[in-house]
Design a protein around this motif. Structure first.
Motif, short mmCIF file in Angstrom:
data_model
loop_
_atom_site.label_atom_id
_atom_site.label_comp_id
_atom_site.label_asym_id
_atom_site.label_seq_id
_atom_site.Cartn_x
_atom_site.Cartn_y
_atom_site.Cartn_z
N ASN A 1 109.26 77.06 14.24
CA ASN A 1 109.31 78.24 15.11
C ASN A 1 108.18 79.21 14.77
N TYR A 2 107.98 79.51 13.49
CA TYR A 2 106.92 80.43 13.08
C TYR A 2 105.54 79.84 13.33
N ARG A 3 105.40 78.53 13.20
CA ARG A 3 104.11 77.90 13.51
C ARG A 3 103.79 78.05 14.99
N ASP A 4 104.79 77.84 15.85
CA ASP A 4 104.58 77.98 17.29
C ASP A 4 104.30 79.43 17.69
N ALA A 5 104.69 80.38 16.86
CA ALA A 5 104.46 81.79 17.16
C ALA A 5 102.99 82.16 17.03
N ARG A 6 102.18 81.29 16.51
CA ARG A 6 100.74 81.55 16.39
C ARG A 6 100.03 81.44 17.74
N LEU A 7 100.71 80.92 18.74
CA LEU A 7 100.15 80.81 20.07
C LEU A 7 99.89 82.20 20.63
N TYR A 8 98.76 82.36 21.31
CA TYR A 8 98.53 83.58 22.07
C TYR A 8 97.58 83.29 23.22
N GLU A 9 97.66 84.15 24.21
CA GLU A 9 96.76 84.06 25.36
C GLU A 9 96.10 85.42 25.54
N ARG A 10 94.82 85.41 25.82
CA ARG A 10 94.08 86.65 26.05
C ARG A 10 93.52 86.62 27.46
N VAL A 11 93.84 87.65 28.21
CA VAL A 11 93.35 87.80 29.58
C VAL A 11 92.46 89.04 29.58
N ARG A 12 91.19 88.84 29.93
CA ARG A 12 90.21 89.94 29.84
C ARG A 12 89.42 90.04 31.14
N LEU A 13 89.42 91.22 31.71
CA LEU A 13 88.66 91.51 32.93
C LEU A 13 87.50 92.41 32.55
N THR A 14 86.29 91.95 32.85
CA THR A 14 85.10 92.77 32.64
C THR A 14 84.46 93.03 33.99
N GLU A 15 83.34 93.71 33.98
CA GLU A 15 82.61 93.97 35.23
C GLU A 15 82.11 92.68 35.87
N ARG A 16 81.96 91.64 35.08
CA ARG A 16 81.40 90.37 35.58
C ARG A 16 82.43 89.33 35.96
N ASP A 17 83.48 89.17 35.11
CA ASP A 17 84.42 88.06 35.32
C ASP A 17 85.76 88.33 34.66
N LEU A 18 86.69 87.45 34.95
CA LEU A 18 87.99 87.47 34.29
C LEU A 18 88.08 86.18 33.49
N THR A 19 88.40 86.30 32.22
CA THR A 19 88.52 85.12 31.37
C THR A 19 89.93 85.03 30.81
#
Length: 167
Positions: free
Chosen positions: A70-88
């Protein structure tokens, strides 16, 4: 464009799976389980049921392994970033290759599927490419994330917005 030549960040969200039991709570829980198992093992030994004793340690081991996963799986993350050029979108998981998706924000659609027959999902799509984000979030958290991202995209598209790319 910022002074440093890097595009300005207009929206930046890092999504983590929720874990309700911290390290301190885990230690307290394991201590209580071990103490109870020692008492049960002592009672079984006193009653002559010595074959039960190894099983008292086995359930502690299984519980510890389950929490470790469970703690190992908690290392998952997603980053959503919007800049003037694009969304990643960046997805990082334990022992898995890091994944990236890039979208042009002008055409990006944020869809929240909240039909009762399906689990809630937030899907980002544009030009035939799509990615589901925040699958590990609660339905309320997904709706809040989608609302915040849509607000940021609306602000990005509001005049004076960057020109739409020619197709």
């Amino acid at each position: 464009m910022s002074v440093t030549g890097m595009p300005r960040v207009l929206f930046d969200a890092i999504l983590h799976p929720h874990r309700s039991l911290g390290r301190g709570g885990f230690r307290l829980l394991m201590g209580a389980v071990i103490l109870i198992n020692l008492m049960v093992a002592g009672i079984c030994l006193a009653a002559g049921a010595w074959p039960v004793v190894p099983f008292c340690g086995l359930d502690v081991l299984v519980l510890w392994l389950a929490f470790r996963v469970n703690y190992r799986d908690a290392r998952l993350y997603e980053r959503v970033r919007l800049t003037e050029r694009d969304l990643t979108v960046q997805r990082v998981a334990w022992k898995a290759p890091e994944r990236h998706w890039t979208f042009q924000p002008y055409w990006l659609r944020v869809r929240v599927d909240d039909r009762p027959s399906r689990r809630h999902q937030v899907t980002l799509s544009s030009h035939g490419q799509s990615v589901e984000v925040g699958a590990f979030l609660s339905p309320e958290e997904r709706a809040e994330f989608a609302r915040a991202l849509n607000d940021a995209l609306r602000a990005w598209r509001a005049p004076p917005c960057p020109p739409a790319p020619a197709e």
